[in-house]
Scaffold this motif. Structure first.
Motif, PDB file in Angstrom:
ATOM      1  N   ARG A 130       0.836  -1.204   0.000  1.00 23.90           N
ATOM      2  CA  ARG A 130       0.000   0.000   0.000  1.00 23.90           C
ATOM      3  C   ARG A 130       0.872   1.257   0.000  1.00 23.90           C
ATOM      4  O   ARG A 130       0.588   2.233  -0.697  1.00 23.90           O
ATOM      5  CB  ARG A 130      -0.915  -0.009   1.219  1.00 23.90           C
ATOM      6  N   ILE A 131       1.966   1.224   0.755  1.00 26.53           N
ATOM      7  CA  ILE A 131       2.867   2.376   0.790  1.00 26.53           C
ATOM      8  C   ILE A 131       3.558   2.556  -0.567  1.00 26.53           C
ATOM      9  O   ILE A 131       3.617   3.659  -1.110  1.00 26.53           O
ATOM     10  CB  ILE A 131       3.917   2.231   1.920  1.00 26.53           C
ATOM     11  N   PHE A 132       4.081   1.448  -1.136  1.00 26.02           N
ATOM     12  CA  PHE A 132       4.775   1.515  -2.425  1.00 26.02           C
ATOM     13  C   PHE A 132       3.850   1.961  -3.556  1.00 26.02           C
ATOM     14  O   PHE A 132       4.174   2.853  -4.322  1.00 26.02           O
ATOM     15  CB  PHE A 132       5.376   0.156  -2.793  1.00 26.02           C
ATOM     16  N   GLU A 133       2.697   1.308  -3.666  1.00 32.06           N
ATOM     17  CA  GLU A 133       1.830   1.535  -4.825  1.00 32.06           C
ATOM     18  C   GLU A 133       0.955   2.777  -4.709  1.00 32.06           C
ATOM     19  O   GLU A 133       0.707   3.460  -5.697  1.00 32.06           O
ATOM     20  CB  GLU A 133       0.953   0.312  -5.074  1.00 32.06           C
ATOM     21  N   HIS A 134       0.461   3.057  -3.513  1.00 26.36           N
ATOM     22  CA  HIS A 134      -0.496   4.144  -3.369  1.00 26.36           C
ATOM     23  C   HIS A 134       0.055   5.324  -2.552  1.00 26.36           C
ATOM     24  O   HIS A 134      -0.549   6.383  -2.523  1.00 26.36           O
ATOM     25  CB  HIS A 134      -1.793   3.632  -2.729  1.00 26.36           C
ATOM     26  N   GLY A 135       1.152   5.087  -1.830  1.00 21.99           N
ATOM     27  CA  GLY A 135       1.782   6.169  -1.089  1.00 21.99           C
ATOM     28  C   GLY A 135       1.104   6.544   0.214  1.00 21.99           C
ATOM     29  O   GLY A 135       1.389   7.589   0.780  1.00 21.99           O
ATOM     30  N   TYR A 136       0.194   5.718   0.692  1.00 21.52           N
ATOM     31  CA  TYR A 136      -0.452   6.072   1.955  1.00 21.52           C
ATOM     32  C   TYR A 136      -0.366   4.926   2.953  1.00 21.52           C
ATOM     33  O   TYR A 136      -0.097   3.785   2.611  1.00 21.52           O
ATOM     34  CB  TYR A 136      -1.905   6.506   1.747  1.00 21.52           C
ATOM     35  N   LEU A 137      -0.597   5.293   4.205  1.00 20.28           N
ATOM     36  CA  LEU A 137      -0.546   4.346   5.315  1.00 20.28           C
ATOM     37  C   LEU A 137      -1.737   4.601   6.213  1.00 20.28           C
ATOM     38  O   LEU A 137      -2.000   5.743   6.575  1.00 20.28           O
ATOM     39  CB  LEU A 137       0.752   4.540   6.120  1.00 20.28           C
ATOM     40  N   ILE A 138      -2.444   3.559   6.550  1.00 17.86           N
ATOM     41  CA  ILE A 138      -3.529   3.669   7.534  1.00 17.86           C
ATOM     42  C   ILE A 138      -2.883   3.388   8.890  1.00 17.86           C
ATOM     43  O   ILE A 138      -2.659   2.237   9.257  1.00 17.86           O
ATOM     44  CB  ILE A 138      -4.676   2.684   7.229  1.00 17.86           C
ATOM     45  N   TYR A 139      -2.578   4.467   9.613  1.00 18.46           N
ATOM     46  CA  TYR A 139      -1.796   4.330  10.840  1.00 18.46           C
ATOM     47  C   TYR A 139      -2.587   3.777  12.014  1.00 18.46           C
ATOM     48  O   TYR A 139      -2.024   3.164  12.907  1.00 18.46           O
ATOM     49  CB  TYR A 139      -1.189   5.687  11.230  1.00 18.46           C
ATOM     50  N   ASN A 140      -3.895   3.955  12.045  1.00 17.94           N
ATOM     51  CA  ASN A 140      -4.689   3.571  13.215  1.00 17.94           C
ATOM     52  C   ASN A 140      -4.979   2.085  13.319  1.00 17.94           C
ATOM     53  O   ASN A 140      -5.779   1.678  14.141  1.00 17.94           O
ATOM     54  CB  ASN A 140      -5.999   4.360  13.249  1.00 17.94           C
ATOM     55  N   THR A 141      -4.354   1.255  12.504  1.00 18.01           N
ATOM     56  CA  THR A 141      -4.550  -0.193  12.616  1.00 18.01           C
ATOM     57  C   THR A 141      -3.535  -0.747  13.627  1.00 18.01           C
ATOM     58  O   THR A 141      -2.419  -0.220  13.752  1.00 18.01           O
ATOM     59  CB  THR A 141      -4.372  -0.881  11.256  1.00 18.01           C
ATOM     60  N   PRO A 142      -3.900  -1.824  14.324  1.00 25.68           N
ATOM     61  CA  PRO A 142      -2.968  -2.401  15.291  1.00 25.68           C
ATOM     62  C   PRO A 142      -1.655  -2.850  14.643  1.00 25.68           C
ATOM     63  O   PRO A 142      -0.592  -2.668  15.230  1.00 25.68           O
ATOM     64  CB  PRO A 142      -3.731  -3.602  15.871  1.00 25.68           C
ATOM     65  N   ALA A 143      -1.727  -3.411  13.444  1.00 21.48           N
ATOM     66  CA  ALA A 143      -0.512  -3.892  12.769  1.00 21.48           C
ATOM     67  C   ALA A 143       0.428  -2.735  12.446  1.00 21.48           C
ATOM     68  O   ALA A 143       1.645  -2.834  12.645  1.00 21.48           O
ATOM     69  CB  ALA A 143      -0.886  -4.655  11.503  1.00 21.48           C
ATOM     70  N   ALA A 144      -0.115  -1.638  11.949  1.00 20.63           N
ATOM     71  CA  ALA A 144       0.740  -0.485  11.604  1.00 20.63           C
ATOM     72  C   ALA A 144       1.368   0.110  12.857  1.00 20.63           C
ATOM     73  O   ALA A 144       2.542   0.507  12.838  1.00 20.63           O
ATOM     74  CB  ALA A 144      -0.090   0.567  10.869  1.00 20.63           C
ATOM     75  N   LYS A 145       0.625   0.166  13.941  1.00 19.09           N
ATOM     76  CA  LYS A 145       1.188   0.700  15.184  1.00 19.09           C
ATOM     77  C   LYS A 145       2.298  -0.202  15.727  1.00 19.09           C
ATOM     78  O   LYS A 145       3.287   0.285  16.271  1.00 19.09           O
ATOM     79  CB  LYS A 145       0.083   0.886  16.231  1.00 19.09           C
ATOM     80  N   LYS A 146       2.117  -1.523  15.610  1.00 16.09           N
ATOM     81  CA  LYS A 146       3.161  -2.455  16.056  1.00 16.09           C
ATOM     82  C   LYS A 146       4.409  -2.299  15.221  1.00 16.09           C
ATOM     83  O   LYS A 146       5.523  -2.323  15.744  1.00 16.09           O
ATOM     84  CB  LYS A 146       2.667  -3.894  15.985  1.00 16.09           C
ATOM     85  N   ALA A 147       4.249  -2.169  13.911  1.00 13.42           N
ATOM     86  CA  ALA A 147       5.392  -2.057  13.011  1.00 13.42           C
ATOM     87  C   ALA A 147       6.102  -0.723  13.162  1.00 13.42           C
ATOM     88  O   ALA A 147       7.309  -0.620  12.926  1.00 13.42           O
ATOM     89  CB  ALA A 147       4.948  -2.250  11.560  1.00 13.42           C
ATOM     90  N   ALA A 148       5.354   0.302  13.531  1.00 16.12           N
ATOM     91  CA  ALA A 148       5.973   1.620  13.682  1.00 16.12           C
ATOM     92  C   ALA A 148       6.729   1.655  14.965  1.00 16.12           C
ATOM     93  O   ALA A 148       7.662   2.193  15.248  1.00 16.12           O
ATOM     94  CB  ALA A 148       4.899   2.714  13.691  1.00 16.12           C
TER      95      ALA A 148
END
Length: 148
Positions: A130-148
Motif C-alpha cells: 500500500r505504501i509503495f503503490e499508493h503512497g499512503y498508510l492507515i496508521y490507526n490499525t494495530p498492525a501499523a502501530k506495532k510495526a511503527a
C-alpha cells in the motif's frame, strides 16, 4: 470554660487515639474502625528505604544516572502544557503523527523483525504494498502501530 467537642467533628484532639475512632471508607462507603486499617510510619519508612531507584544504575554507593534511549518522537498539541494538572478521563491530547517518518521506518523493517513485533507476514506485505503503490498508510490499525 471548656467547649464540648461537637459530634459533627469526629476527630479527637489526641492523634494517637484517632486511629481507633470510626471512619468512612470512601471507596466503599462503609464505616470502619480500628488501627489495623492504618499503615504504621515504620512500614512507610522501610518501603522508602527498600524502594528500588529506577533512574540510576547500581544498588549501593554513588550511583550513575541511566541513559534514556528514545525510539521515537510524538508531537502533541500546545494544550498539553500542564498535562500533569489535568483530570483523568479528559479529552485526549491531540497528537501530530509524522506519517512520512513512519512509512520510511516500516519500509526499512525486514520481514523477520515485523514478525517479531507481532505483525503477520501477509499483513506486513499488504502494508508495504500500500505504501509503495499508493503512497499512503492507515496508521490507526494495530498492525501499523506495532510495526511503527
Amino acid at each position: 470554660m471548656m467547649a464540648r467537642q461537637s459530634s459533627l467533628y469526629p476527630f479527637s484532639n489526641n492523634p494517637q487515639s484517632t486511629v481507633y475512632d470510626p471512619f468512612i471508607d470512601y471507596a466503599t462507603g462503609e464505616i470502619k474502625e480500628g488501627s489495623h486499617y492504618f499503615k504504621p510510619l515504620s512500614r512507610t519508612i522501610m518501603q522508602y528505604v527498600e524502594h528500588l531507584e529506577h533512574k540510576f544504575d547500581g544498588e549501593i554507593g554513588v550511583l550513575e544516572r541511566k541513559h534514556v534511549h528514545a525510539d521515537g518522537v510524538v508531537y502533541i498539541g500546545k494544550e498539553a502544557n500542564n498535562i500533569d494538572e489535568q483530570e483523568l478521563d479528559v479529552k485526549k491530547v491531540q497528537e501530530f503523527i509524522d506519517v512520512e517518518e513512519i512509512k520510511r521506518k516500516i519500509l526499512g523493517i525486514p520481514q523477520k523483525e515485523a514478525e517479531r513485533l507481532g505483525v503477520g507476514r501477509s499483513t506486513f506485505q499488504d502494508i508495504k504494498k500500500r505504501i509503495f503503490e499508493h503512497g499512503y498508510l492507515i496508521y490507526n490499525t494495530p498492525a501499523a502501530k506495532k510495526a511503527a
